[in-house]
Design an enzyme around this catalytic site. Sequence first.
Site, short mmCIF file in Angstrom:
data_model
loop_
_atom_site.label_atom_id
_atom_site.label_comp_id
_atom_site.label_asym_id
_atom_site.label_seq_id
_atom_site.Cartn_x
_atom_site.Cartn_y
_atom_site.Cartn_z
N GLU A 1 -2.55 -9.04 3.44
CA GLU A 1 -2.95 -9.45 4.87
C GLU A 1 -4.38 -9.31 5.28
OE1 GLU A 1 -1.65 -6.59 3.94
OE2 GLU A 1 -2.46 -4.82 5.37
N HIS B 1 -3.79 -5.10 -0.25
CA HIS B 1 -3.20 -5.70 1.23
C HIS B 1 -3.43 -7.16 1.22
CE1 HIS B 1 -3.11 -1.74 3.32
NE2 HIS B 1 -4.04 -1.21 2.46
N CYS C 1 0.75 -1.35 0.01
CA CYS C 1 -0.21 0.11 0.02
C CYS C 1 0.87 1.14 0.02
CB CYS C 1 -0.81 0.02 1.11
SG CYS C 1 -2.44 1.25 0.93
#
Lengths: 223, 256
Positions: A201, A199, A93
């Site tokens: 994650e 992202h 990001c």
Amino acid sequence: MRGPCRGALLVYSMHMVTILDYGAGNLTSVRLAFERLGVTPRLITSADDYVRGRIVFPGVGSAGSGMEGLRARGFDALLRREAAAGTPILGICLGMQLLLGMSAEDGGVEGLGLIAGEVVPFDEAKDPSVKIPHMGWNTVRHIGHPLFVGVPQDAAFYFVHSFFARPQADADVLGRTDYCGENFASVVGHGSLVATQFHPERSGAAGAQVLRNFLNLEGPACS
Amino acid sequence: MLLKRLIVCLDVRNGRVTKGVRFKGNVDVGDPVDMAARYCADGADEMVFYDITASAEHRCCDLDMVARAARALSIPFTVGGGIRDAADMRAALLAGADKVSLNSLAVLHPEVLTVGAKAFGRQCVVLGMDAKRVPASSAIPSGYEIVIRGGREPTGRDAVAWAKEAVDRGAGEICVNAIDTDGVREGYELTLTRLISDAVRVPVIASGGAGKPEHLTAVLREGHADAALVASMVHTMGYTCAGIKAALAADGIPVR
């Protein structure tokens, strides 16, 4: 730097992951995503605390305060040095955006310049029907970089951003995504640097696979 | 292409998930984190944990539960209920939540939207709004009034005007919950959702009324929603996230 092969393998063992904490957002979810893969990353707040191993360079927030945070902790020099040394580095990001040169955010911010190119905002006029920030799940068309081993074309990942990277060299673009009239670079890379606008994650199984692949990226070649 | 999101909402009461009907009567349906992990594996795009007793008990949302959820989930999740100020927002985000939902607090103290957006980024700030159909008037031209405190208290404020103001103040997303259709399972409030979605340039989540996949298709298409929130459909009515998404895909709605 040259070293014995045995040393190089040890240095880039998949279990040595350092997350740079430079005050740009909450790193809990990045840390936990690696823990779900059986890796316990070290979070560091100063370049002096870096030992060796893979570097994760996340970040949420604005380019201006992000660069300030990096410099204050010596992370700008660390990233330059480790990128030159061939250490696997994953930008996420804002971390990805700061790898480029000039960002149009905050009235113009000079990034790290490790990937030639600029960071620009989505232009609402190009598609008045879309919403900014670009938030939600969007698909990625990748070029088959090792970061995407086992990830199907057009798999969806979670994005939250209003600016996007525009690398100068096509060779630095590892994946693209469509939004707001742009087919923008959602994955970039150069040498041992890789970075995603999305992202991983927070991107379910596909995101976990990208993180797993990052752990398997090779470090500097032995010589 | 940006995909439409399926969001599963878990109403948490004393650490357990419950599902209420029109804010009255709640049935226990399970452990929130176990359920969330199951929905995540089943294809939910996002989760919402709503601590429905926190406000009344004057406490923040259950941070232990937030931390457990952050450990278990690989998709974004929002927490709501009991957020009293920016300090509570910070605590929830640090515990691992991706977003915080503000509802009554935002109406009573709208400056919290700005404070939250400045401190954490507007993508973390979700405005939850409960709206109820009323006769259109000069004060409420849209015919939808904002109600607070779990739907018990009318505010005299127009839902569309409030949505615009909240976005100007810092809200990065709006969850539009229609009181009239919530828990009734006969479909979302399409008009309300479309009015809000067309009035703001942040994503809008439709909430309240899902009973079958066609309802989601309708609100994502005719309601112009970016995401559809479900609860009882998957908790108690036997639908799966995967099944709902397959139905949406068959209807031509782009989903993950």
